[in-house]
Design an enzyme around this catalytic site. Structure first.
Site, PDB file in Angstrom:
ATOM      1  N   HIS A   1      16.647 -15.397   1.919  1.00  0.00           N
ATOM      2  CA  HIS A   1      16.741 -14.593   0.699  1.00  0.00           C
ATOM      3  C   HIS A   1      18.201 -14.346   0.316  1.00  0.00           C
ATOM      4  CE1 HIS A   1      15.306 -11.461  -2.153  1.00  0.00           C
ATOM      5  NE2 HIS A   1      16.484 -10.938  -1.902  1.00  0.00           N
ATOM      6  N   GLU A   2      18.967 -13.819   1.259  1.00  0.00           N
ATOM      7  CA  GLU A   2      20.369 -13.500   0.953  1.00  0.00           C
ATOM      8  C   GLU A   2      21.184 -14.777   0.736  1.00  0.00           C
ATOM      9  OE1 GLU A   2      20.855 -10.575   0.075  1.00  0.00           O
ATOM     10  OE2 GLU A   2      19.183  -9.556   1.057  1.00  0.00           O
TER      11      GLU A   2
ATOM     12  N   HIS B   1      20.991 -15.553  -2.876  1.00  0.00           N
ATOM     13  CA  HIS B   1      21.985 -14.780  -3.635  1.00  0.00           C
ATOM     14  C   HIS B   1      23.378 -15.370  -3.425  1.00  0.00           C
ATOM     15  CE1 HIS B   1      19.504 -11.497  -5.072  1.00  0.00           C
ATOM     16  NE2 HIS B   1      19.092 -11.166  -3.866  1.00  0.00           N
TER      17      HIS B   1
ATOM     18  N   GLU C   1      18.058 -12.287  -8.608  1.00  0.00           N
ATOM     19  CA  GLU C   1      16.900 -12.194  -7.720  1.00  0.00           C
ATOM     20  C   GLU C   1      16.037 -13.446  -7.814  1.00  0.00           C
ATOM     21  OE1 GLU C   1      16.848  -9.960  -5.541  1.00  0.00           O
ATOM     22  OE2 GLU C   1      14.825 -10.060  -4.716  1.00  0.00           O
TER      23      GLU C   1
END
Ligand code: ZN
Length: 506
Positions: free
Chosen positions: A268-269, A272, A298
């Protein structure tokens, strides 16, 4: 007499100086979350509010307005999507927002946030809302004051939402959310009554943290995350942060008894981080070199985490590697069992641990509560009860304590009202963007099967990362997908994927 070109150059200089100050703020924040000794809390609050106030004052100087007026009336902005026109449009948006908020208020929010964050950490640990309550009450007052200062047409929440997703309105979001809600609620019910169940016990075996670090790092590198310009550290509430040019850091938290927590947190990160690492460096410190808004941000974390990282094709490559890394825990599991387990759908209390189907219900709950708080219809003392009541309506579960209820998220501790809806917008955009990528690159999943993510990264770089803030999110989605943002792509994706995993009709 200042020429338009001179005015534009001066604006570039101011913008880069503001970015420099903000990057110092990011570094102070990163340090606070990872390494800072507790004794530094009070002085750190002064340091952060000093740089935040300095950046704010620099940007709201009336000189910026004068310079913008000169460039806005010139040939420099005649092509609305040229670098100069984009910078001027977004500076104007940011200036008009920022100039309306007095520096005193900005500094007060920053100062209050540092103390509130500390109180929130303790309140969450002890499941004691009373510890956080006075700080939250103060922040709500400050944020409501900020919404009034910024101004809005009919809904004060619009003023806050626009800070995270420029140009988006509460009414639009509500439309998208209700379209999604109508599809998700029956799908969750069908899954709860399904006879097929994943063996989630596979994921709750022993996964030594030292090996999780190596495995997570390898997965991030495979996606294209550059460790020469980044790093991963452990924190309580994971985030990704742009600390400066050539320095985009991500964070995670490790749990020896649960595979998903750090692994999917890192994917997830990394999503980003990939966005930030691939923004056009030559435009660093100007809107043309920044991310569009939190919704599109996101969409990138969700796309890499879920549409890629929870895809069966992805695990055809990575599952044998996971078995090698954790032979004692995974050698007796099959690829299909593992893939079903990491895609378990189960109503649960914690948003960040929620599956792809129930996740958006967590956001809808927060979106509704926040609107009531900002309108002044929900008093701070009534938040825990309101949360628990709505949670039971949505999930059929009684919240055992406030740590698993209204104290679970970090956002309110920094006054981040208006942020939550961008998570579900991100899911909606991700589904539309992934569809478009699959159409443009028909062998995408075949590439995943051999662990090759470079074609997807290149496509995203060209269509999204290189664009900076050239287009607002709606326009960007329209250009990439040929349609406005809507929930149909996400609904189709959820029905197909989870309908087939659980053998149900959504
Ligand atoms: Zn995220």
């Amino acid at each position: 007499m200042t020429t338009p070109q001179q005015a534009y150059n001066e604006l570039l200089q101011i913008s880069r100086e503001v970015a420099l100050l903000k990057s110092l703020g990011s570094l102070l924040n990163w340090d606070q979350e990872t390494n800072m000794p507790r004794g530094a809390t009070s002085y750190r609050s002064q340091q952060r509010s000093y740089v935040a106030g300095k950046a704010h004052r620099l940007f709201i100087d009336p000189r910026v307005d004068e310079l913008l007026n000169i460039v806005e009336a010139s040939e420099l902005v005649s092509d609305p999507f040229s670098d100069a026109a984009v910078n001027v449009r977004e500076w104007r948006h940011d200036y008009d927002r920022a100039a309306k908020v007095p520096s005193r208020l900005v500094e007060e929010i920053s100062r209050t946030s540092v103390l509130a964050h500390e109180a929130w950490v303790n309140a969450r640990r002890d499941a004691n809302f009373a510890l956080f309550r006075p700080h939250l009450a103060k922040l709500i007052d400050l944020v409501r004051e900020m919404a009034e200062a910024i101004g809005y047409e009919s809904n004060p929440y619009d003023a806050l939402l626009d800070g995270y997703e420029p140009g988006e309105t509460t009414a639009n979001v509500e439309k998208l959310f209700s379209q999604l809600r109508e599809a998700v609620v029956p799908l969750v019910q069908a899954i709860q009554h399904a006879s097929r169940r994943p063996k989630v016990e596979i994921l709750q075996r022993h996964f030594p943290i030292e090996r999780q670090k190596l495995f997570g790092q390898a997965a991030a590198i495979a996606f294209g995350y550059d460790f020469q310009r980044g790093r991963i550290d452990a924190v309580t509430h994971p985030f990704a942060t742009d600390v400066g040019l050539g320095d985009v850091r991500i964070t995670t938290r490790y749990n020896e008894r649960f595979f998903n927590e750090s692994f999917f947190g890192i994917l997830h990160e990394t999503g980003h981080g990939l966005y930030e690492q691939n923004l056009p460096a030559e435009h660093y410190g100007t809107p043309r070199g920044e991310a569009v808004g939190m919704g599109v941000h996101e969409s990138q974390s969700r796309l890499w985490e879920n549409f890629v990282g929870r895809n069966l094709a992805y695990w055809e490559h990575w599952f044998p590697r996971a078995q090698q890394m954790y032979p004692e825990s995974l050698s007796d599991a099959t690829l299909e069992e593992f893939h079903f387990a990491i895609n378990e759908v189960r109503p649960s209390f914690i948003r960040v641990e929620a599956d792809e189907v129930t996740y958006n219900l967590h956001i809808m709950l927060r979106f509704e509560l926040e609107q009531a708080i900002i309108r002044g219809d929900l008093a701070v003392d009534d938040i825990p009860a309101a949360w628990n009541e709505r949670f039971e309506q949505y999930f059929g579960l009684k919240t055992p304590d406030d740590s698993q209820g209204c104290l679970q998220d970090v956002h309110w501790s920094f006054g981040g009202f208006g942020y939550f809806p961008t998570y579900t917008l991100g899911n909606l955009y991700a589904a539309q963007i992934f569809d478009a990528a699959c159409q443009a690159l028909p062998d995408l999943e075949a590439r995943f099967r051999v662990g090759d993510f470079a074609p997807l990264l290149a496509w995203l770089k060209e269509n999204i990362y290189d664009q900076g803030r050239r287009y607002r999110s709606r326009e960007l989605i329209r250009r990439i997908t040929g349609r406005d943002p809507d929930a149909s792509a996400l609904i189709a994706y959820l029905r197909e994927k989870f309908g087939s995993l659980y053998d149900v009709d959504g």
